[in-house]
Motif scaffolding. Structure first.
Motif, short mmCIF file in Angstrom:
data_model
loop_
_atom_site.label_atom_id
_atom_site.label_comp_id
_atom_site.label_asym_id
_atom_site.label_seq_id
_atom_site.Cartn_x
_atom_site.Cartn_y
_atom_site.Cartn_z
N ALA A 1 0.83 -1.21 0.00
CA ALA A 1 0.00 0.00 0.00
C ALA A 1 0.87 1.26 0.00
CB ALA A 1 -0.94 -0.01 1.20
N GLU A 2 1.93 1.23 0.80
CA GLU A 2 2.84 2.39 0.84
C GLU A 2 3.55 2.60 -0.49
OE1 GLU A 2 5.43 1.59 4.09
OE2 GLU A 2 3.87 1.90 5.63
N ALA A 3 3.75 1.53 -1.25
CA ALA A 3 4.42 1.63 -2.55
C ALA A 3 3.49 2.12 -3.64
CB ALA A 3 5.01 0.28 -2.94
N GLY A 4 2.20 2.23 -3.33
CA GLY A 4 1.26 2.77 -4.30
C GLY A 4 0.15 1.84 -4.73
N ALA B 1 -4.68 -3.46 8.59
CA ALA B 1 -3.29 -3.14 8.28
C ALA B 1 -3.13 -2.46 6.93
CB ALA B 1 -2.45 -4.42 8.30
N ALA B 2 -3.90 -2.87 5.94
CA ALA B 2 -3.66 -2.42 4.57
C ALA B 2 -4.08 -0.98 4.34
CB ALA B 2 -4.38 -3.34 3.59
N GLY B 3 -5.27 -0.62 4.78
CA GLY B 3 -5.77 0.73 4.54
C GLY B 3 -6.21 0.96 3.10
N VAL B 4 -6.25 -0.09 2.30
CA VAL B 4 -6.73 -0.03 0.91
C VAL B 4 -7.69 -1.21 0.72
CG1 VAL B 4 -4.68 1.11 -0.01
CG2 VAL B 4 -4.78 -1.39 0.05
N PRO B 5 -8.49 -1.21 -0.35
CA PRO B 5 -9.45 -2.31 -0.54
C PRO B 5 -8.80 -3.69 -0.54
CG PRO B 5 -9.98 -0.50 -2.01
CD PRO B 5 -8.69 -0.14 -1.34
#
Length: 255
Positions: free
Chosen positions: A161-164, A185-189
């Motif tokens: 996620a931090e990498a985009g 943990a992810a914060g993305v779908p």
């Protein structure tokens, strides 16, 4: 609707996976708002085994035709068909130029290992620079290869996620506690693979999963249906077992 917006509904996006234009068009006609591709189906249809990095040209050709469909299409590119970040980024840009909405990029390797974390984040970042409009679904095979490893999964989904990465995919994840941990943990779908009897759609919806992929299941059931229909001509076919992933791999390889 924009492909990203499909991940923000009240219920998970069901993403069925096609293997050729006809299967994709049929799924669109059935009402699905987006479709993906299945690497097993693409490989097996070409007489090749899955997950060996040998179907780059077939994947590109299929993507070019599926882009004609009136819904967003996301393409499974396995591990990117190269170990070089620049090559994978170039492929992503090419797919985006066709009008493809997203890609699925995995960290599992043909030898059953995982790509080094630093290398994989470099590839993901390169893809986002080359094709910022693509929905980049970063798959980690921490549950798919060998024993499930929750700690390594959380480390990787955070890094991806931090990498985009726009979303993360953890095939093989089943338990509520594991799914909740990844979501936090992810914060993305989060994308989960549908496994009959193990990842029931209502339960995934309650947990807050954003996307549910069918993987190779429709392709494998289509093979089963084709054989059953042919055998039914004589009425002697009987009840044959459904094909599993390994069955198709052995069928194609001749083992």
């Amino acid at each position: 609707m924009d492909f990203r917006e499909l991940h923000d509904g009240d219920r998970p996006l069901v993403l069925p996976n096609a293997w050729d234009f006809a299967s994709g068009a049929a799924l669109v006609q059935a009402g699905f708002p987006a479709i993906g591709t299945t690497s097993l189906g693409v490989a097996a249809a070409a007489g090749k085994t899955d997950a060996t990095g040998d179907t780059r040209e077939e994947t590109i050709a299929l993507a070019r035709t599926l882009a004609r469909l009136p819904v967003p299409v996301t393409v499974d590119i396995e591990g990117g068909f190269s170990d070089r970040a620049a090559d994978v980024a170039g492929l992503a840009a090419e797919l985006a130029s066709f009008g493809i909405a997203g890609i699925n990029l995995e960290d599992g390797r043909p030898d059953g290992t995982l790509a080094p974390l630093g290398h994989q984040t470099s590839v993901l970042a390169a893809v986002k620079r080359a094709a910022p409009g693509l929905f980049l679904n970063a798959r980690t095979d921490t549950f798919w290869l060998g024993d499930p490893d929750r700690d390594e999964t959380l480390r990787r989904v955070r890094a991806y996620a931090e990498a985009g990465a726009d979303g993360v995919f953890v095939p093989g994840i089943v338990d509520d506690a594991d799914i909740r941990a990844v979501l936090e943990a992810a914060g993305v779908p989060l994308n989960v693979l549908y496994l009959p009897g193990r990842t029931e759609y209502p339960r995934l919806a309650r947990l807050g999963v954003h996307r549910v992929s069918t993987g190779s299941l429709p392709f494998r059931r289509a093979l089963h249906a084709a054989v059953t229909a042919a055998l039914a001509v004589t009425g002697e076919g009987g009840d044959r077992p459904a094909l599993g992933y390994g069955d198709v791999q052995r069928l194609v390889s001749g083992r």
